[in-house]
Design a protein around this motif. Sequence first.
Motif, PDB file in Angstrom:
ATOM      1  N   THR A 122     -17.075   6.381   1.031  1.00 39.28           N
ATOM      2  CA  THR A 122     -16.023   7.298   0.424  1.00 39.28           C
ATOM      3  C   THR A 122     -16.534   8.089  -0.847  1.00 39.28           C
ATOM      4  OG1 THR A 122     -14.723   5.355   1.139  1.00 39.28           O
ATOM      5  CG2 THR A 122     -13.603   7.007  -0.247  1.00 39.28           C
ATOM      6  N   PRO A 123     -16.620   9.472  -0.390  1.00 41.36           N
ATOM      7  CA  PRO A 123     -17.333  10.465  -1.551  1.00 41.36           C
ATOM      8  C   PRO A 123     -16.638  10.250  -2.892  1.00 41.36           C
ATOM      9  CG  PRO A 123     -17.279  11.405   0.384  1.00 41.36           C
ATOM     10  CD  PRO A 123     -16.510  10.193   0.466  1.00 41.36           C
ATOM     11  N   ALA A 124     -15.261  10.094  -2.879  1.00 40.21           N
ATOM     12  CA  ALA A 124     -14.573  10.036  -4.171  1.00 40.21           C
ATOM     13  C   ALA A 124     -14.665   9.037  -5.070  1.00 40.21           C
ATOM     14  CB  ALA A 124     -12.946  10.249  -3.737  1.00 40.21           C
ATOM     15  N   VAL A 125     -15.123   7.602  -4.450  1.00 40.23           N
ATOM     16  CA  VAL A 125     -15.336   6.709  -5.195  1.00 40.23           C
ATOM     17  C   VAL A 125     -16.456   6.579  -6.032  1.00 40.23           C
ATOM     18  CG1 VAL A 125     -15.622   4.101  -5.192  1.00 40.23           C
ATOM     19  CG2 VAL A 125     -14.289   5.200  -3.530  1.00 40.23           C
ATOM     20  N   CYS A 126     -16.227   6.560  -7.194  1.00 39.96           N
ATOM     21  CA  CYS A 126     -17.713   6.676  -8.443  1.00 39.96           C
ATOM     22  C   CYS A 126     -18.760   5.519  -8.014  1.00 39.96           C
ATOM     23  CB  CYS A 126     -17.179   6.754  -9.695  1.00 39.96           C
ATOM     24  SG  CYS A 126     -16.126   8.286 -10.013  1.00 39.96           S
ATOM     25  N   GLU A 127     -19.612   5.938  -8.157  1.00 39.57           N
ATOM     26  CA  GLU A 127     -20.635   4.798  -8.416  1.00 39.57           C
ATOM     27  C   GLU A 127     -21.056   3.887  -9.307  1.00 39.57           C
ATOM     28  OE1 GLU A 127     -22.143   8.868  -9.055  1.00 39.57           O
ATOM     29  OE2 GLU A 127     -21.286   8.020  -7.730  1.00 39.57           O
ATOM     30  N   PHE A 128     -19.639   3.641  -9.923  1.00 35.64           N
ATOM     31  CA  PHE A 128     -19.668   2.409 -11.211  1.00 35.64           C
ATOM     32  C   PHE A 128     -19.196   1.135 -10.754  1.00 35.64           C
ATOM     33  CE2 PHE A 128     -17.173   0.943 -14.771  1.00 35.64           C
ATOM     34  CZ  PHE A 128     -18.052   0.855 -15.523  1.00 35.64           C
ATOM     35  N   VAL A 129     -19.665   0.078 -10.941  1.00 37.09           N
ATOM     36  CA  VAL A 129     -19.217  -1.381 -10.487  1.00 37.09           C
ATOM     37  C   VAL A 129     -19.342  -1.978 -11.778  1.00 37.09           C
ATOM     38  CG1 VAL A 129     -19.576  -3.183  -9.131  1.00 37.09           C
ATOM     39  CG2 VAL A 129     -20.276  -1.029  -8.256  1.00 37.09           C
TER      40      VAL A 129
ATOM     41  N   GLY B 272      -9.346   7.032  -0.874  1.00 33.18           N
ATOM     42  CA  GLY B 272     -10.220   8.291  -0.789  1.00 33.18           C
ATOM     43  C   GLY B 272      -9.779   9.392   0.067  1.00 33.18           C
ATOM     44  N   ARG B 273      -8.960   9.024   0.945  1.00 27.44           N
ATOM     45  CA  ARG B 273      -8.539  10.004   1.981  1.00 27.44           C
ATOM     46  C   ARG B 273      -7.228  10.727   1.300  1.00 27.44           C
ATOM     47  NH1 ARG B 273      -9.643   5.819   6.091  1.00 27.44           N
ATOM     48  NH2 ARG B 273      -7.510   5.368   5.895  1.00 27.44           N
ATOM     49  N   SER B 274      -6.666  10.692   0.311  1.00 26.98           N
ATOM     50  CA  SER B 274      -5.599  11.312  -0.399  1.00 26.98           C
ATOM     51  C   SER B 274      -6.046  12.680  -0.984  1.00 26.98           C
ATOM     52  CB  SER B 274      -5.098  10.337  -1.603  1.00 26.98           C
ATOM     53  OG  SER B 274      -6.145  10.418  -2.704  1.00 26.98           O
ATOM     54  N   GLY B 275      -7.251  12.840  -0.963  1.00 32.12           N
ATOM     55  CA  GLY B 275      -7.406  14.117  -1.853  1.00 32.12           C
ATOM     56  C   GLY B 275      -7.983  13.917  -3.308  1.00 32.12           C
ATOM     57  N   ILE B 276      -7.808  12.753  -3.960  1.00 35.33           N
ATOM     58  CA  ILE B 276      -8.050  12.431  -5.487  1.00 35.33           C
ATOM     59  C   ILE B 276      -9.638  12.792  -5.440  1.00 35.33           C
ATOM     60  CG2 ILE B 276      -8.807  10.145  -5.091  1.00 35.33           C
ATOM     61  CD1 ILE B 276      -7.064  11.644  -8.236  1.00 35.33           C
ATOM     62  N   ARG B 277     -10.030  13.250  -6.591  1.00 33.71           N
ATOM     63  CA  ARG B 277     -11.380  13.681  -6.719  1.00 33.71           C
ATOM     64  C   ARG B 277     -12.424  12.435  -7.187  1.00 33.71           C
ATOM     65  NH1 ARG B 277     -13.570  19.163  -9.599  1.00 33.71           N
ATOM     66  NH2 ARG B 277     -15.727  18.908  -9.372  1.00 33.71           N
ATOM     67  N   ARG B 278     -12.046  11.616  -7.858  1.00 31.38           N
ATOM     68  CA  ARG B 278     -12.769  10.452  -8.216  1.00 31.38           C
ATOM     69  C   ARG B 278     -11.923   9.210  -8.571  1.00 31.38           C
ATOM     70  NH1 ARG B 278     -16.907  12.789 -13.149  1.00 31.38           N
ATOM     71  NH2 ARG B 278     -15.712  11.312 -14.365  1.00 31.38           N
ATOM     72  N   ILE B 279     -12.439   8.123  -7.973  1.00 34.44           N
ATOM     73  CA  ILE B 279     -11.768   6.693  -7.973  1.00 34.44           C
ATOM     74  C   ILE B 279     -12.755   5.831  -8.505  1.00 34.44           C
ATOM     75  CG2 ILE B 279     -10.803   4.980  -6.513  1.00 34.44           C
ATOM     76  CD1 ILE B 279     -10.634   7.110  -4.128  1.00 34.44           C
TER      77      ILE B 279
ATOM     78  N   PRO C 105       0.692  -1.077   0.049  1.00 29.70           N
ATOM     79  CA  PRO C 105      -0.027  -0.054  -0.020  1.00 29.70           C
ATOM     80  C   PRO C 105       0.868   1.154   0.065  1.00 29.70           C
ATOM     81  CG  PRO C 105      -0.180  -1.100   2.127  1.00 29.70           C
ATOM     82  CD  PRO C 105       0.481  -1.796   1.169  1.00 29.70           C
ATOM     83  N   ASP C 106       2.033   1.263   0.694  1.00 27.02           N
ATOM     84  CA  ASP C 106       3.057   2.353   0.498  1.00 27.02           C
ATOM     85  C   ASP C 106       3.144   2.944  -0.828  1.00 27.02           C
ATOM     86  OD1 ASP C 106       2.590   2.494   3.398  1.00 27.02           O
ATOM     87  OD2 ASP C 106       4.590   1.718   3.624  1.00 27.02           O
ATOM     88  N   GLN C 107       3.568   1.858  -1.682  1.00 33.23           N
ATOM     89  CA  GLN C 107       3.998   2.140  -2.985  1.00 33.23           C
ATOM     90  C   GLN C 107       2.955   2.616  -3.913  1.00 33.23           C
ATOM     91  OE1 GLN C 107       6.658   1.884  -3.975  1.00 33.23           O
ATOM     92  NE2 GLN C 107       7.975   0.331  -3.132  1.00 33.23           N
ATOM     93  N   ILE C 108       1.600   1.964  -3.499  1.00 33.82           N
ATOM     94  CA  ILE C 108       0.408   2.610  -4.095  1.00 33.82           C
ATOM     95  C   ILE C 108       0.215   4.192  -3.793  1.00 33.82           C
ATOM     96  CG2 ILE C 108      -2.078   2.362  -4.146  1.00 33.82           C
ATOM     97  CD1 ILE C 108      -1.544  -0.626  -3.809  1.00 33.82           C
ATOM     98  N   LEU C 109       0.268   4.328  -2.439  1.00 36.43           N
ATOM     99  CA  LEU C 109      -0.163   5.910  -2.180  1.00 36.43           C
ATOM    100  C   LEU C 109       0.989   6.719  -2.615  1.00 36.43           C
ATOM    101  CD1 LEU C 109      -1.603   5.093   1.496  1.00 36.43           C
ATOM    102  CD2 LEU C 109      -2.794   5.729  -0.520  1.00 36.43           C
ATOM    103  N   ARG C 110       2.321   6.314  -2.617  1.00 41.69           N
ATOM    104  CA  ARG C 110       3.409   7.149  -3.218  1.00 41.69           C
ATOM    105  C   ARG C 110       3.172   7.419  -4.786  1.00 41.69           C
ATOM    106  NH1 ARG C 110       8.833   4.588  -2.814  1.00 41.69           N
ATOM    107  NH2 ARG C 110       9.164   6.576  -4.269  1.00 41.69           N
ATOM    108  N   GLU C 111       2.600   6.450  -5.362  1.00 39.42           N
ATOM    109  CA  GLU C 111       2.307   6.807  -6.830  1.00 39.42           C
ATOM    110  C   GLU C 111       1.262   7.616  -6.895  1.00 39.42           C
ATOM    111  OE1 GLU C 111       1.567   4.387 -11.195  1.00 39.42           O
ATOM    112  OE2 GLU C 111       2.415   3.263  -9.249  1.00 39.42           O
ATOM    113  N   LEU C 112       0.242   7.457  -6.124  1.00 38.80           N
ATOM    114  CA  LEU C 112      -0.914   8.247  -6.227  1.00 38.80           C
ATOM    115  C   LEU C 112      -0.467   9.680  -6.027  1.00 38.80           C
ATOM    116  CD1 LEU C 112      -4.109   8.615  -6.427  1.00 38.80           C
ATOM    117  CD2 LEU C 112      -4.161   7.902  -4.139  1.00 38.80           C
ATOM    118  N   ASP C 113       0.345   9.682  -4.864  1.00 39.45           N
ATOM    119  CA  ASP C 113       0.610  11.202  -4.606  1.00 39.45           C
ATOM    120  C   ASP C 113       1.286  12.011  -5.777  1.00 39.45           C
ATOM    121  OD1 ASP C 113      -0.373  11.151  -1.993  1.00 39.45           O
ATOM    122  OD2 ASP C 113       1.547  10.504  -1.063  1.00 39.45           O
ATOM    123  N   MET C 114       2.214  10.975  -6.580  1.00 41.71           N
ATOM    124  CA  MET C 114       2.776  11.838  -7.618  1.00 41.71           C
ATOM    125  C   MET C 114       1.816  12.323  -8.811  1.00 41.71           C
ATOM    126  SD  MET C 114       6.099   9.201  -7.682  1.00 41.71           S
ATOM    127  CE  MET C 114       6.586   9.560  -9.490  1.00 41.71           C
TER     128      MET C 114
END
Length: 459
Positions: A247-254, A219-226, A169-178
Amino acid sequence: MKAHLITYGCQMNEYDTHLVQSQLVSFGAQIVDSVDEADFVLINTCAVRGKPVDKVRSVLGTLRKLKAERPLVIGMMGCLAQLEEGQQIARKFEVDVLLGPGSLLDIGKALESNERFWGLQFKDELHDHIPPPPVGKLQAHLTIMRGCDHHCTYCIVPTTRGPQVSRHPDQILRELDMQLAAGVQEVTLLGQNVNAYGVDGGAKLAGFPSFANLLRMVGRSGIRRIKFTTSHPMNFTEDVAAAMAETPAVCEFVHLPVQSGSNRVLRRMAREYTREEYLHHIANIRKHIPNAVLATDIIVGFPGETEADFEETLSLYDEVGYDSAYMFAYSARPGTPSYKHFEDLPRELKVERLTRLIAKQKEWSARKNAAHVGSIQEVLLRGDAFSEGFLEGHTRGNHPTVVPKVLGITGAGVHRVRINQATPHMMYGTLIDANGNDLPELPRFAPEAAAMVSPLQMA
């Protein structure tokens, strides 16, 4: 070196193409837009169905002719490269560089070798590699895992991409921050089976969250849509639906592939769930997300599928009421259990059933999209549409949407759109301001034009 990359297949392949392209740029290569400009052409391949394999053969045939006329290095990567079938193709068409999905970081070594280079190992360093974010784009893909521990009888992915390996997860969140720092507003989390994240080889990994908790963390990262893809119903827990709702950022698409509505066919596919269990997942999704937009994958004409089996697929489609679907006639793939043990159905029968399923899909998609007419949607506009004077994008529910350009908004961004018209595959709307008023449109045609054709008429 001037390099040109061609990509076939899934979003994971798009991500891998970006990863390799960024490696090439770091080595000093220039990425060009056409084969004619390139001295290195690399094809990222798909092996899930026969059609993309045929496309690769065709392109490689053209490249082999060019190679006879001028210096040209030909490369092939991706799922097809990992298979004996792909390696035979590579030999036939004189491919110089062959990289499987687990050896993508060998691209530099391959080009430095100055001789034929084949890399087909699954290397652990790939899971820790963080590619640079895409430049100037609001959307990005982010791989959270590679490979798959399921063994569906029709699927070649466990062979081409290996067993499941979850990224830390640390690698995922680092890439997301970039990606966030680069201006990305929508990220799609990728994996062959994202719901199984953190459980590799059937064992829970220490220090890894569940997929539901990973959604909450992202969802806590600040990204607008997931968004995320792809899900396997076997591992879809109610907590995933709850995390989406919380998680408001997660889109209602499955996107939840079902493949067949028949329990008998599901058993032959080794899908590990029943029709009833699948419908239970759909009920849980709708319990937590009443406005969920549902998409699926369906294979018709699987070996042994009877007319009664196919009718069960049609009835399941009606019971769920999907917004959209990816539908395929079964394609026998060498190396899969179904290819080895099952007799294929006649092509004419598969095509006839696929035609009927497509008609069902159009009926439901038209109904679902029409229900959005008059609603206000948040649309991520990517840029110019095919029709001059229009922009194209998609809603949080992944509906393709077209709007006229307006004063002050002529490019990419997330905007409010009133939906005015809809077809089974497209929505048409108007950009509005915070008060719900239409924004003034830019002129689209010269005054002397005799008539204006709407994008709906052109669809």
